[in-house]
Motif scaffolding. Sequence first.
Motif, PDB file in Angstrom:
ATOM      1  N   GLY A 261       1.181  -5.285   2.444  1.00 14.44           N
ATOM      2  CA  GLY A 261       2.455  -5.875   2.841  1.00 14.44           C
ATOM      3  C   GLY A 261       3.240  -5.057   3.843  1.00 14.44           C
ATOM      4  N   GLU A 262       2.720  -3.900   4.294  1.00 16.59           N
ATOM      5  CA  GLU A 262       3.449  -3.087   5.261  1.00 16.59           C
ATOM      6  C   GLU A 262       3.377  -3.743   6.640  1.00 16.59           C
ATOM      7  N   GLU A 263       4.548  -3.902   7.259  1.00 13.26           N
ATOM      8  CA  GLU A 263       4.633  -4.546   8.571  1.00 13.26           C
ATOM      9  C   GLU A 263       4.884  -3.498   9.652  1.00 13.26           C
ATOM     10  N   THR A 264       4.231  -3.668  10.810  1.00 13.84           N
ATOM     11  CA  THR A 264       4.430  -2.759  11.942  1.00 13.84           C
ATOM     12  C   THR A 264       4.404  -3.547  13.252  1.00 13.84           C
ATOM     13  N   ILE A 265       5.076  -2.990  14.260  1.00 10.42           N
ATOM     14  CA  ILE A 265       4.878  -3.430  15.645  1.00 10.42           C
ATOM     15  C   ILE A 265       4.553  -2.177  16.455  1.00 10.42           C
ATOM     16  N   THR A 266       3.625  -2.335  17.404  1.00  3.30           N
ATOM     17  CA  THR A 266       3.122  -1.203  18.176  1.00  3.30           C
ATOM     18  C   THR A 266       3.252  -1.519  19.664  1.00  3.30           C
TER      19      THR A 266
END
Length: 771
Positions: A261-266
């Motif tokens: 469930g961990e969300e990231t934007i790169t």
Amino acid sequence: MNKTYKLSALWMMCLILLGCLSFSACDDGDEEDTNQYKGGISLNVFGPSPVARGGVLRFLGSGMDKIQSVSIPGCGEITDIEVISANEIRVTVPQTAEVGYVTLKTPTGEITTKTKITYTEPIGVETITPNPVKPGDVLTIKGEYLNLIKEVIFFEELPVGEADFIAHSRQEIQVKVPMEAKTGDVTLADASSDDSDALRNLIQVEGIVIILPSVEAPLDLTAKKPGDEIVVKGKDLDLVNTVKMPNGEEVEFAYDKSEGGEETITFILPENATDGAVVMIPASGVEVAIANIGMALPEKVVATPADGLRGGDVITLTGVNMELVTTITFPGMEEAVEPASKSATEVKVTMPAAAISGELLLNTASGTSVPVAITTLKPEFMSFANDAVSLGGDVTIQGKNLDLVAKVVYTGGAEVEVIPASATELTVEMPTMGTESGVLTLVMANGESVETGKLTINAPEFCYIPVLPGEETELKGGEIFEIGVANGDKLTGVQINSQNVQYIINGDKLYISIPQAAGKGTKVTLISSNGTIDYSIDFVPATEITTVIWTGVGDVGSWGGMSDLSWGGYDWSTVTAGTDLTIHFVEYETADYWQMRFGNGSWAALPGSGGDISLEAGAKSYTLTLTQEMIDELVNNGGLVMTGCNYIIGKITLTEHISLETAVWKGSLDMAAWSVNHEMKPNTMFVDAGLKAGMTLRLYFDVYDADSKVKLFDGHWGGLFDGAELVPDASGVIAISVDDDLATKLTTLIDWGYSFIVQGTGCTLTKVTIE
């Protein structure tokens, strides 16, 4: 928040006519307390009726902005009035409102409605869930009579119509939250904003909070470099539409959600990233900070060498993050230069000749610069070969680094450009004007300067002018120039612009015969037995020479004649075309008309002279410009005879017009149809002719096409006059005033090219002159 709806004039009329459907009419005004027209205030209709308690009640008419209060049965006076315009006001109906007549209070009385206000079934809202809510999720509104609702309006006028409701009943509405929704109040409307009947109940309910993408805290990107990968963790990052840098540039990004469930934007830091906040933006346009940039900069920079620098030297700059350097700006220069090479620890750059001492700037793509101090090599004065010299003599300077000197400025303002032959000794000419005893200023090519010690300038032993004419003195060519001199006994000759002229020396006064064409900056040379000295003196050239060729009393009577200038009386072969022949005369006062004829030795009128010319009453002179045809007639057919009637000749003069034009090119070159690119030779033509600002440049053409045009370029194909097409005048001439910019372009030669290039069509170039 209630939305403002504007009604057209036609719709307003329809409302007045059909008020029974949506509005209630006002009283007809038979009684004072119900008069609908009070001091210019008129109520036409009000509504809607029935209206919901808590809904908006509207009043339409004229002068509505002057209403002081509204009274509804069951309520006190309502003074919280929303003024839409002079034709409309609105009030919110209190929950205690009862059926009855509505009264409007004006400054001049009261207006009472003709019909009673009635109420709809009360629309009520009990809950609105979830709150907060995420865009794209379903919002549930529960209450009573919600089946009457046709539109749910999110904050800042974002409507969702009944057709898009997920569920709709008397007690419940389910609606999908638009992705563009923002936190704020929600309004329920019992009619759509697209309906023709815009008189709808607007019921404002509690605001909702719209979930935004978020991070626990903005990242600190201090010391990050372009090209670094940045990973941002947070919640609801799937809502992000855009990632924007501090300078406003958008960058590509990738969204990811792990199994846990961990969300990231790169994203990757771009080359031109600047200091400031990086933001993410959802569909609503609300900006949320995700990182703060403090971009990495070159650090611990050392320049080698840092002093004693001259143009062409290679400077090595070492430090940390040196690969971030994009350009270098040297002190004293506006344009930055590119590094010769660079790595993470070192940058090499060649120092331009125009750079001066100061701080050079290491520029980065982020727009930030790092300063580094440098010092240029300077000339060093040690001594003069002779501390005292005569005016006009050479000055020898001894020292170090004298090869850096480009110009020497004397006390008094005289400037001399130099080309040093040695780093330790410099010989400088001394002008005879603008030089006084004092220090000399040694000026480098980059504009930096140093001063010498004091130089004593003594009066020369040869003939010289102690005091030159002031700028206010007007000196004319063609006249005798009188000037005071010293050591006149040494004078052996005088030259004007390198040509010998006549002169007389009388004690301390010198009298010089100045040529008529002498102009501004004329070189006057005094030649003595023991030396020579030059001066630059401004003269006004004499462009006209008038010669009296006859005086007397020549009474022509009634077609008599004055023939003193015929048959050998004057040598007409010495006259040039363009000379003005002027007859000075007195008219008979008793005559009614006067006539004049320019005749040859046989009294026949000169060709092109006008034949028998009628003179105006009171005229004193008449001028005829002689053509070559007229002069040939005078030479070949007995000279000049003046005849006519009723005037007496007193004087005849010839005025010669002297052209100061200098031809820099002559020839015959057909421009054809833009097919010739004529690079004029020699490329020093304007330099050799002494072109400078204030002169006039003329191009002469033989025009054979009515649509002839010309384009001009400098020697390096730079379009002059913004590339405009120039048109020769009726005489086939293009005349151009030379300003500083044009003079510089036509006299500045680099390593290639010509000073002037001509293109054209429909004409043949024959001559180029300056004046």
